[in-house]
Design a protein around this motif. Structure first.
Motif, PDB file in Angstrom:
ATOM      1  N   LEU A 159       0.826  -1.211   0.000  1.00  0.00           N
ATOM      2  CA  LEU A 159       0.000   0.000   0.000  1.00  0.00           C
ATOM      3  C   LEU A 159       0.860   1.261   0.000  1.00  0.00           C
ATOM      4  N   ARG A 160       1.999   1.222   0.690  1.00  0.00           N
ATOM      5  CA  ARG A 160       2.880   2.395   0.694  1.00  0.00           C
ATOM      6  C   ARG A 160       3.394   2.692  -0.719  1.00  0.00           C
ATOM      7  N   LEU A 161       3.705   1.635  -1.455  1.00  0.00           N
ATOM      8  CA  LEU A 161       4.126   1.824  -2.852  1.00  0.00           C
ATOM      9  C   LEU A 161       2.947   2.281  -3.709  1.00  0.00           C
ATOM     10  N   ALA A 162       1.808   1.608  -3.535  1.00  0.00           N
ATOM     11  CA  ALA A 162       0.624   1.892  -4.376  1.00  0.00           C
ATOM     12  C   ALA A 162       0.117   3.315  -4.162  1.00  0.00           C
ATOM     13  N   ALA A 163       0.359   3.851  -2.952  1.00  0.00           N
ATOM     14  CA  ALA A 163      -0.145   5.191  -2.628  1.00  0.00           C
ATOM     15  C   ALA A 163       0.533   6.283  -3.457  1.00  0.00           C
ATOM     16  N   THR A 164       1.592   5.916  -4.200  1.00  0.00           N
ATOM     17  CA  THR A 164       2.212   6.886  -5.108  1.00  0.00           C
ATOM     18  C   THR A 164       1.419   6.974  -6.412  1.00  0.00           C
ATOM     19  N   ARG A 165       0.409   6.135  -6.564  1.00  0.00           N
ATOM     20  CA  ARG A 165      -0.491   6.153  -7.722  1.00  0.00           C
ATOM     21  C   ARG A 165      -1.909   6.424  -7.219  1.00  0.00           C
ATOM     22  N   ASN A 166      -2.889   6.360  -8.135  1.00  0.00           N
ATOM     23  CA  ASN A 166      -4.294   6.461  -7.748  1.00  0.00           C
ATOM     24  C   ASN A 166      -4.715   5.087  -7.218  1.00  0.00           C
ATOM     25  N   VAL A 167      -4.860   4.949  -5.910  1.00  0.00           N
ATOM     26  CA  VAL A 167      -5.138   3.630  -5.328  1.00  0.00           C
ATOM     27  C   VAL A 167      -6.413   3.677  -4.495  1.00  0.00           C
ATOM     28  N   PHE A 168      -7.163   2.586  -4.528  1.00  0.00           N
ATOM     29  CA  PHE A 168      -8.206   2.381  -3.520  1.00  0.00           C
ATOM     30  C   PHE A 168      -8.069   0.955  -3.013  1.00  0.00           C
ATOM     31  N   VAL A 169      -8.602   0.718  -1.814  1.00  0.00           N
ATOM     32  CA  VAL A 169      -8.512  -0.602  -1.190  1.00  0.00           C
ATOM     33  C   VAL A 169      -9.902  -1.218  -1.122  1.00  0.00           C
ATOM     34  N   LYS A 170      -9.938  -2.513  -1.360  1.00  0.00           N
ATOM     35  CA  LYS A 170     -11.209  -3.256  -1.301  1.00  0.00           C
ATOM     36  C   LYS A 170     -11.063  -4.361  -0.250  1.00  0.00           C
ATOM     37  N   VAL A 192      -1.194   4.564   6.468  1.00  0.00           N
ATOM     38  CA  VAL A 192      -0.540   5.027   5.223  1.00  0.00           C
ATOM     39  C   VAL A 192      -1.107   6.386   4.826  1.00  0.00           C
ATOM     40  N   ASP A 193      -2.449   6.485   4.745  1.00  0.00           N
ATOM     41  CA  ASP A 193      -3.093   7.752   4.382  1.00  0.00           C
ATOM     42  C   ASP A 193      -4.600   7.618   4.633  1.00  0.00           C
ATOM     43  N   GLU A 194      -5.121   8.454   5.504  1.00  0.00           N
ATOM     44  CA  GLU A 194      -6.554   8.337   5.851  1.00  0.00           C
ATOM     45  C   GLU A 194      -7.464   8.749   4.696  1.00  0.00           C
ATOM     46  N   ASN A 195      -6.882   9.302   3.627  1.00  0.00           N
ATOM     47  CA  ASN A 195      -7.708   9.694   2.469  1.00  0.00           C
ATOM     48  C   ASN A 195      -7.784   8.618   1.391  1.00  0.00           C
ATOM     49  N   ILE A 196      -7.098   7.499   1.594  1.00  0.00           N
ATOM     50  CA  ILE A 196      -7.205   6.403   0.621  1.00  0.00           C
ATOM     51  C   ILE A 196      -8.628   5.838   0.715  1.00  0.00           C
ATOM     52  N   PRO A 197      -9.367   5.779  -0.421  1.00  0.00           N
ATOM     53  CA  PRO A 197     -10.733   5.266  -0.361  1.00  0.00           C
ATOM     54  C   PRO A 197     -10.750   3.778  -0.006  1.00  0.00           C
ATOM     55  N   LEU A 198     -11.714   3.408   0.845  1.00  0.00           N
ATOM     56  CA  LEU A 198     -11.942   1.998   1.171  1.00  0.00           C
ATOM     57  C   LEU A 198     -13.311   1.594   0.635  1.00  0.00           C
ATOM     58  N   ILE A 199     -13.328   0.513  -0.141  1.00  0.00           N
ATOM     59  CA  ILE A 199     -14.585  -0.063  -0.613  1.00  0.00           C
ATOM     60  C   ILE A 199     -14.830  -1.341   0.178  1.00  0.00           C
ATOM     61  N   ILE A 200     -15.915  -1.368   0.935  1.00  0.00           N
ATOM     62  CA  ILE A 200     -16.319  -2.595   1.624  1.00  0.00           C
ATOM     63  C   ILE A 200     -17.216  -3.349   0.642  1.00  0.00           C
ATOM     64  N   GLN A 201     -16.797  -4.568   0.302  1.00  0.00           N
ATOM     65  CA  GLN A 201     -17.561  -5.332  -0.703  1.00  0.00           C
ATOM     66  C   GLN A 201     -18.234  -6.542  -0.029  1.00  0.00           C
ATOM     67  N   PRO A 202     -19.548  -6.459   0.212  1.00  0.00           N
ATOM     68  CA  PRO A 202     -20.240  -7.624   0.770  1.00  0.00           C
ATOM     69  C   PRO A 202     -20.113  -8.793  -0.206  1.00  0.00           C
TER      70      PRO A 202
END
Ligand code: SF4
Length: 244
Positions: A159-170, A192-202
């Motif tokens: 995630l630290r590497l990915a945060a240098t790009r447009n990243v979201f977490v699922k 890492v960054d509280e602004n990284i979007p999180l998608i909760i996927q049921p």
């Protein structure tokens, strides 16, 4: 470009998951995976396959069968030929596409579109090889009870590497999700960054998988919002509109 790639399928469709849901993409599904998740939704992509199904015309489902492995030049030609109609991006998915990271690093510069990487987020060293060519990263955090091992360190490095790009977490949640693990994943993102979007996927409740209760989903979102600024709940939409 002498390297070859083992491909499962290539086709044009609608992104059904995550922050970019609804966008038109070319999907390039690569074979192989480093994990064995419970409730894997693409089990046939976990190992190398003899042949690939490749759409000839974007969205027409006129598949041709091509014997694996496929050369990088051929592969980039197949992908670019589907980009003759407008697409948002080209999604490299799997399996785990970073299992073939060396070949990916060579092919990505040849693709005439934005690059979107869908990854299980556990192979940071391989991510480094392709990172300069990636525009968007959809990263999963896999909870230990689902993958039967702990990957927190790998996820954190990734995630630290990915945060240098447009990243979201699922994060996929099921009826048997361990809440402590879910909260640990939320804290990992926030560190890492509280602004990284999180998608909760049921989880889509198929293959004897227990779906998550509606009130539990609300609780997960509420808990995540105490540490993160952008938390959304989005199910797998392509399955209920009959898309691949
Ligand atoms: S990472 Fe994806 S492809 Fe690999 S086992 Fe898990 S769900 Fe299946």
């Amino acid at each position: 470009m002498s390297q070859n790639v083992n491909v499962v399928e290539i086709f044009s469709s609608i992104q059904g998951e995550g922050q970019f849901v609804g966008y038109r993409q070319v999907f390039v599904r690569l074979a192989g995976c480093n994990l064995e998740c419970e409730f894997c939704d693409t089990p046939s992509s976990r190992t190398m396959v003899n042949s690939a199904q490749i759409e000839k015309t974007a969205g027409r489902r006129d598949f041709q069968t091509i014997v694996n492995p496929i050369s990088l030049i051929e592969l980039s030609n197949y992908i670019n030929s589907l980009l003759v109609i407008p697409h948002h991006s080209v999604s490299f998915t799997g399996g785990e596409p970073l299992c073939q990271a060396k070949a990916l690093a060579k092919i990505l510069p040849q693709i005439k579109g934005r690059i979107y990487l869908e990854s299980n987020g556990t192979l940071p060293t391989e991510l480094e090889l392709v990172l300069p060519h990636i525009d968007i990263i959809s990263m999963d955090i896999k909870l230990p009870s689902i993958i039967r091992q702990e990957m927190w360190q790998e996820h954190s490095k990734f995630l630290r590497l990915a945060a240098t790009r447009n990243v979201f977490v699922k994060i996929v949640v099921t009826g048997s999700t361990n809440t402590k693990e879910f909260l640990k994943a939320v804290n990992l993102i926030a560190s890492v960054d509280e602004n990284i979007p999180l998608i909760i996927q049921p989880v889509t409740p198929i293959n004897n998988c227990e779906g998550v209760k509606p009130d539990t989903v609300l609780l997960y979102q509420e808990q995540a919002l105490s540490s993160l600024n952008d938390v959304r709940v989005i199910p797998q939409t392509h399955k209920f509109i009959g898309q691949l």
